[in-house]
Design an enzyme around this catalytic site. Structure first.
Site, PDB file in Angstrom:
ATOM      1  N   LYS A   1     -14.566  -2.875  -2.798  1.00  0.00           N
ATOM      2  CA  LYS A   1     -13.891  -1.967  -3.729  1.00  0.00           C
ATOM      3  C   LYS A   1     -13.179  -2.768  -4.817  1.00  0.00           C
ATOM      4  CE  LYS A   1     -10.524   1.780  -3.915  1.00  0.00           C
ATOM      5  NZ  LYS A   1      -9.560   2.605  -3.145  1.00  0.00           N
TER       6      LYS A   1
ATOM      7  N   TYR B   1       7.398   8.508   4.762  1.00  0.00           N
ATOM      8  CA  TYR B   1       7.189   7.851   3.467  1.00  0.00           C
ATOM      9  C   TYR B   1       8.503   7.792   2.692  1.00  0.00           C
ATOM     10  CZ  TYR B   1       5.480   6.865  -1.246  1.00  0.00           C
ATOM     11  OH  TYR B   1       5.283   6.308  -2.491  1.00  0.00           O
TER      12      TYR B   1
ATOM     13  N   ASN C   1       2.729  -3.306  -5.108  1.00  0.00           N
ATOM     14  CA  ASN C   1       2.411  -1.905  -5.376  1.00  0.00           C
ATOM     15  C   ASN C   1       1.714  -1.210  -4.213  1.00  0.00           C
ATOM     16  OD1 ASN C   1       1.580   0.465  -7.178  1.00  0.00           O
ATOM     17  ND2 ASN C   1      -0.405  -0.399  -6.639  1.00  0.00           N
TER      18      ASN C   1
ATOM     19  N   LYS D   1      10.609   4.301   1.413  1.00  0.00           N
ATOM     20  CA  LYS D   1      11.020   3.993   0.041  1.00  0.00           C
ATOM     21  C   LYS D   1      12.534   3.813  -0.064  1.00  0.00           C
ATOM     22  CE  LYS D   1       7.007   3.539  -1.428  1.00  0.00           C
ATOM     23  NZ  LYS D   1       6.535   2.192  -1.831  1.00  0.00           N
TER      24      LYS D   1
END
Length: 324
Positions: A62, A202, A114, A206
């Site tokens: 990919k 999630y 990222n 963060k």
């Protein structure tokens, strides 16, 4: 209510400006660079003159397809883009990648941390629930291991380098019930399948990333390291982060609400070129914003998380948190 208004403003009224900073002669590493925001950040930095871009991803095929797409759309010279394996669910992969960076790259000007996952399925990866391993522990391990190369580049070339973490405004809605446990038990509680609140996981990851950002930046001031460490937030974007939630309703919401990946990626590129005033700061949409949820410099919970995290990192690689 404030978060709702902020969401409406960011998604429909305001958008981050296109980046204009020069990356001429610079080498950048983008984790998760094979798709979505990471891919668009690579494209932008190449157009801004980056001489070498390392796409760090777990799927090499990919990554190679992404490199071909970048070459076709930017007409960059041969050798500008390299695809390196990095699997953030594996600590040994992070260590191997970091060793390769130290051995093969003469300089590193920016690291865009990222890559991340968003899942509601509880899975163990290494010694943690996979979201925590990928988004928090491995990201932090990578940051510690690559920081020396960033410092070396800053010193050798009389410049400032960047470590930019991709965060999210969803940290503001993190319930983080796992924090209400005795000292030293936060990560163990996050790894308990029977009590895991995966709908909040999630968001929690963060919030933890912001704790890491603030403590890491305080440990390595720009004045002595030459490395600017910041955390950006790209808003709700059309990206591969939502791949595990793909269904007709989610896809409909993405179509009508989400920013294009190129727009969200502008914040990543800004973070990787921003000034020292962004060191240790949360920077959504290319503007410094004071974090919410009591994220003060002396937050007790922040220190608890940082203390536990460093112990985990030292078990993975003794001495890693004391690198100078």
């Amino acid at each position: 209510m404030v978060l709702l208004f902020d969401f409406i403003y960011r998604q429909f009224i305001h958008e981050p400006p296109p980046p204009t900073a020069s990356f001429k002669g610079k080498t950048v590493i983008v984790t998760g660079g094979s798709g979505g925001l990471g891919l668009e950040a690579c494209r932008s930095m190449i157009r801004l003159g980056a001489s070498q871009v390392i796409i760090a991803c777990r799927n090499i095929e990919k990554g190679k397809a992404a490199a071909k797409d970048l070459e076709a759309t930017t007409s960059c010279s041969s050798g500008t883009i390299q695809v390196w394996n990095l699997n953030l669910s594996s600590f040994s992969s992070v260590q191997a990648f970091s060793k390769r960076v130290a051995a093969e790259l003469p300089r590193v000007d920016a690291v865009l941390a990222n890559a991340g996952i968003a899942t509601r399925t509880f899975r163990i990866s290494e010694d943690n629930e996979e979201t925590i391993t990928t988004n928090v522990v491995s990201m932090s391990l990578l940051a510690f291991l690559l920081h020396p190369k960033l410092r070396e580049t800053a010193s050798k070339h009389n410049t400032q380098t960047h470590l930019t973490i991709t965060g999210s405004e969803l940290y503001e809605v993190a319930a983080f019930k796992e924090s209400k446990v005795p000292d030293g038990q936060i990560f163990a509680t996050l790894n308990n399948k029977s009590t895991a609140n995966m709908s909040d996981r999630y968001n929690v990851s963060k919030l933890l990333d912001l704790y890491v950002l603030r403590e890491f930046a305080a440990s390595f001031p720009v004045s002595s390291s030459g490395v600017i460490i910041n955390c950006i937030a790209p808003g709700f974007c059309s990206s591969e982060l939502h791949r595990e939630h793909s269904n007709a309703f989610t896809n409909f919401l993405i179509r009508i609400l989400a920013r294009k990946a190129e727009v969200g990626a502008r914040t990543l590129v800004y973070g990787a070129s921003a000034g020292k005033e962004t060191h240790g700061q949360y920077v959504p949409d290319c503007k410094i914003k004071a974090p919410q949820k009591g994220l003060g410099e002396n937050s007790e919970l922040q220190h608890r998380v940082w203390t536990e995290l460093k112990k985990k990192l030292e078990l993975i690689q003794p001495g890693v948190t004391s690198l100078t």
